[in-house]
Motif scaffolding. Structure first.
Motif, mmCIF file in Angstrom:
data_model
loop_
_atom_site.group_PDB
_atom_site.id
_atom_site.type_symbol
_atom_site.label_atom_id
_atom_site.label_comp_id
_atom_site.label_asym_id
_atom_site.label_seq_id
_atom_site.Cartn_x
_atom_site.Cartn_y
_atom_site.Cartn_z
ATOM 1 N N ASP A 1 17.682 8.551 19.965
ATOM 2 C CA ASP A 1 16.702 9.424 19.328
ATOM 3 C C ASP A 1 15.335 8.755 19.262
ATOM 4 O O ASP A 1 14.304 9.380 19.523
ATOM 5 N N ARG A 2 15.332 7.469 18.907
ATOM 6 C CA ARG A 2 14.062 6.768 18.798
ATOM 7 C C ARG A 2 13.370 6.727 20.162
ATOM 8 O O ARG A 2 12.181 6.957 20.291
ATOM 9 N N TYR A 3 14.170 6.479 21.184
ATOM 10 C CA TYR A 3 13.634 6.423 22.544
ATOM 11 C C TYR A 3 13.057 7.774 22.958
ATOM 12 O O TYR A 3 11.955 7.869 23.496
ATOM 13 N N LEU A 4 13.818 8.859 22.682
ATOM 14 C CA LEU A 4 13.350 10.191 23.070
ATOM 15 C C LEU A 4 12.078 10.579 22.318
ATOM 16 O O LEU A 4 11.201 11.237 22.869
ATOM 17 N N ASP A 5 11.961 10.156 21.048
ATOM 18 C CA ASP A 5 10.732 10.410 20.291
ATOM 19 C C ASP A 5 9.528 9.804 21.002
ATOM 20 O O ASP A 5 8.472 10.424 21.119
ATOM 21 N N VAL B 1 9.282 9.071 24.223
ATOM 22 C CA VAL B 1 9.006 9.822 25.451
ATOM 23 C C VAL B 1 8.313 11.145 25.121
ATOM 24 O O VAL B 1 7.363 11.560 25.782
ATOM 25 N N ARG B 2 8.805 11.781 24.068
ATOM 26 C CA ARG B 2 8.262 13.084 23.689
ATOM 27 C C ARG B 2 6.774 12.981 23.380
ATOM 28 O O ARG B 2 5.971 13.814 23.784
ATOM 29 N N GLU B 3 6.408 11.934 22.665
ATOM 30 C CA GLU B 3 4.998 11.766 22.309
ATOM 31 C C GLU B 3 4.118 11.615 23.539
ATOM 32 O O GLU B 3 3.026 12.188 23.609
ATOM 33 N N ILE B 4 4.617 10.871 24.509
ATOM 34 C CA ILE B 4 3.834 10.698 25.744
ATOM 35 C C ILE B 4 3.630 12.055 26.421
ATOM 36 O O ILE B 4 2.526 12.418 26.832
ATOM 37 N N VAL B 5 4.722 12.827 26.502
ATOM 38 C CA VAL B 5 4.647 14.135 27.160
ATOM 39 C C VAL B 5 3.688 15.051 26.402
ATOM 40 O O VAL B 5 2.823 15.709 26.992
ATOM 41 N N GLU B 6 3.826 15.071 25.087
ATOM 42 C CA GLU B 6 2.982 15.959 24.280
ATOM 43 C C GLU B 6 1.501 15.637 24.454
ATOM 44 O O GLU B 6 0.659 16.539 24.556
ATOM 45 N N ASN C 1 14.719 3.709 32.028
ATOM 46 C CA ASN C 1 15.801 4.616 31.636
ATOM 47 C C ASN C 1 15.635 5.976 32.292
ATOM 48 O O ASN C 1 14.529 6.472 32.447
ATOM 49 N N ARG C 2 16.767 6.580 32.642
ATOM 50 C CA ARG C 2 16.712 7.919 33.233
ATOM 51 C C ARG C 2 16.725 8.975 32.136
ATOM 52 O O ARG C 2 17.499 8.884 31.191
#
Ligand code: MN
Length: 712
Positions: A213-217, A219-224, A319-320
């Motif tokens: 979850d921490r990792y996806l957060d 990634v999400r911020e970069i995308v946003e 990471n994929r």
């Protein structure tokens, strides 16, 4: 009637998406259901009424109309109470009575049972779906609630319901595009069918969740941040895979959980199709996509209507991460499928012929008219229920939808039967491949044919589509008949010549034999001789009254064995009868006999590949049938593939013993990828017995598959 029935918030839920809903109707249904089920309790002890109310609630999540909600409230009244269909029709109208009756009828079908009965039950269910798809949507909601509340039932009942759900209802939910219902059903099935495995996966998945979850957060911020710069409206959210799909991936690719990189991913929801592709561009410019992982279901929707862009990229620190990109409408279809379509067609059942989402249903209904054999129909349906599709192109750029795993040969038959029968291979994207080559989406296929090509039995083994299989079977059957007529005539002529007569003259008087033997015509008689159903001596006795025909080798053997309806009866192995080592027939297999000098009668399974290779003289083929009570305990080689866990052999062998079969020989290998394979020889007494053993073993956690081995 009791006026104080609480509605558990149901009416508020309906009004939230349908302000004009007929509230009074729902209240009346609640009261009737409460009265009908008064005093009844579910296995868990809670009042029965809770069940229909919660089923109705599931349907409000799909925003179904009030007729559907009302029918759900009443769905068990015909089955379990004194209420009748007429009462419901009088009180609520014909439409609702029909829905309730339809759900009740599906309830009574046992869908996992003997294959013939199952096929028949499927037909009934499909017909009710075709008339009004809401029946099956209510049934799915009912089944979902039953699966949620399965725990208090007996183990046997849980197994039965979960098996039926896994084999029938979850695939139907998938086919109708009811995404979240399918996902929840699959997880619940795994929980009850393989509980140890399920709970160990749940634990393992939970263990890594915080880190993921921490990792996806991150990634999400970069995308946003990137999306904000281009000013496209989009919501970015993390998502986790459900347990069943993790399990499936592990067993398909034979991986351990630690080796799965995409337990979770990111979903982006935007407004237009154009923006989907723009967002894909952004993701691919941020991180490198992994070749072969990009899927464009927007341009090529799945047959249940699902649309989305999928891509997997090498993300931060290597990471994929998998991304799914879709519009809001596509998202609704992904979650609610046919129910999402339904909402736009207010006021009554939708017409299955008009909507693209019904393509699947339409095709099934076409089959059910074409295919008269129940078993064949069921096979066709299973292939279609369980496989996703691939989309290859014809040479002319026409797109075909075929089940995953379809071969070049399936493709040829899908275009035209003649093309299939003469197929020698294909050019796929310019490369030459064999007929058994498996096709992928997007490939352009040009079928190559030859006039010399003839179908062989072996083809049936790798064909995926029902259409191609039945075309090949049909061809082989008529070809075989043509050949036996030919052989029958030759054999008779040869014997007549041997007796010193002219075949032409003698066979000119064949009518005498036809009348005496009560055979319809010349062709039929030759064919009987060719198949070995009728002896040459019998025929010649009528054509050459003074002949003393010496019985042939085949006739001598057949005289010594018992016969029934022209077929030699097989009770077991003996001095004269042998079961072929190449295909190892067991009682219940469809069989054919071959007379062999020095061995006697050798019994093969009808589709044994050797039958083509031996180039048998059909004169030596004999029709055979199993005795009702064969005396042989028959040995059959099988292979069991499992994960390599301690104690697994013990579990497998006790499951086999519990199913009352013996193991006469066992060989065990372990492989480097932590799998174990057992090659066993089992003693069973019938094909059905073997099937029972296989079902029992495959139920074990850690067992990947069990199959019967053919050939040496
Ligand atoms: Mn029910």
């Amino acid at each position: 009637m009791n006026d104080t029935v609480t509605d558990f918030g149901l009416i508020d839920r309906v009004i939230a998406y349908r302000p004009e809903a007929n509230v009074e109707l729902i209240q009346r249904a609640l009261r009737l259901s409460a009265e009908a089920h008064a005093g009844q309790r579910r296995a868990s002890g809670v009042p029965y009424l809770k069940h229909p109310v919660e089923v109705a609630e599931i349907l409000t999540q799909l925003r179904m109309d009030e007729s559907t909600v009302v029918a759900a409230l009443l769905h068990d009244t015909l089955e379990d109470t004194h209420f009748t269909r007429e009462q419901i029709a009088a009180e609520f109208g014909e439409e609702i009575a029909w829905l309730v009756d339809g759900v009740t009828k599906i309830d009574k079908l046992r869908l996992v049972s003997r294959e013939e009965a199952q096929a028949e039950n499927f037909r009934k269910m499909l017909l009710s779906m075709a008339r009004d798809i809401r029946v099956i949507i209510i049934k799915l909601a009912d089944r979902l609630h039953n699966m949620r509340t399965l725990t208090p039932l007996s183990d046997e009942k849980r197994q039965r319901i979960a098996t039926e759900t896994q084999e029938i209802y979850a695939p139907i939910a998938n086919r109708l595009g009811l995404g979240w219902i399918k996902v929840e059903l699959e997880d619940l099935c795994l929980r009850y069918l393989k509980p140890e495995l399920y709970f160990s996966l749940v634990k393992q998945v939970a263990a890594g969740k915080k880190v993921r979850d921490r990792y996806l957060d991150e990634v999400r911020e970069i995308v946003e941040r990137e999306i904000e710069r281009v000013n496209i409206p989009a919501e970015v959210a993390g998502r986790s895979k459900h347990i069943y799909s993790i399990y499936q991936k592990m067993s398909d690719q034979n991986l351990e959980l630690e080796q799965l990189y995409d337990l979770s991913g990111i979903r982006i929801i935007t407004d237009t199709k154009m923006h989907c592709y723009a967002l894909l561009g952004i993701i691919h410019s941020l991180w490198q996509p992994i070749p072969g992982k990009f899927k464009d279901y927007v341009a090529l929707p799945k047959s249940n209507g699902y649309q989305s862009l999928h891509t997997t990229v090498v993300c931060e620190r290597g990471n994929r991460v998998e991304f799914q990109i879709r519009t809001r409408d596509m998202h609704r279809v992904a979650e609610e499928g046919i129910a999402a379509h339904w909402k736009y067609k207010e006021g009554g059942p939708i017409d299955p012929s008009g909507d693209d989402a019904f393509r699947w249903l339409r095709q099934i209904l076409e089959w059910q008219q074409q295919i008269s054999d129940g078993k064949q129909f069921l096979d066709a349906l299973k292939v279609d229920l369980f496989s996703d599709s691939v989309f290859p192109y014809t040479r002319n750029g026409e797109l075909l939808e075929m089940p995953r795993g379809s071969t070049v040969l399936d493709f040829a038959f899908a275009i035209h039967t003649e093309l299939g029968l003469g197929c020698v291979g294909a050019s796929v994207d310019g490369k030459l491949v064999s007929p058994r080559h498996v096709l992928k989406s997007g490939q352009t296929v040009e079928i190559l044919t030859s006039e010399d090509q003839r179908p062989v039995r072996e083809w049936i083994g790798f064909l995926k589509t029902a259409r191609a299989r039945s075309a090949v079977k049909h061809w082989l059957k008529s070809e075989e008949r043509r050949r036996t007529v030919d052989v029958g005539r030759k054999v008779l002529a040869r014997e007549i010549r041997r007796q010193g007569h002219s075949p032409e003259q003698v066979l000119a008087g064949i009518d005498k034999a036809l009348n005496a033997l009560k055979v319809a015509d010349e062709q039929a008689l030759y064919s009987e001789v060719g198949y070995g159903k009728r002896s040459i001596g019998e025929v010649l006795a009528h054509l050459l009254p003074d002949s003393r025909v010496r019985p042939s080798f085949k006739e001598r053997i057949m005289m010594r064995l018992g016969r029934r309806d022209g077929a030699v009866v097989i009770t077991g192995e003996g001095v004269m009868v042998h079961l072929a080592g190449c295909c190892r027939p067991i009682p219940g297999d469809p069989i054919v006999g071959h007379v062999k000098r020095g061995r006697g009668l050798v019994v093969h399974v009808q589709d044994c590949a050797q039958l083509d290779q031996f180039d048998f003289d059909p004169e030596l083929m004999v029709e055979v049938a199993w005795d009702e009570h064969p005396t042989c305990p028959t040995s059959v080689p099988v292979q069991v593939l499992t994960r390599d866990r301690t104690g697994i052999l013990g579990k497998v062998s006790s499951a086999i013993a519990d199913a009352k079969a013996n193991i006469s020989h066992a060989q065990i290998h372990t492989t480097e990828d932590r799998k174990a394979s057992f090659n066993l020889i089992l003693e069973v007494d019938h094909v059905r017995h073997l099937e029972k053993v296989i079902r029992a073993v495959e139920k074990l956690p850690d067992v990947l598959e069990m199959r019967r081995l053919r050939g040496n």
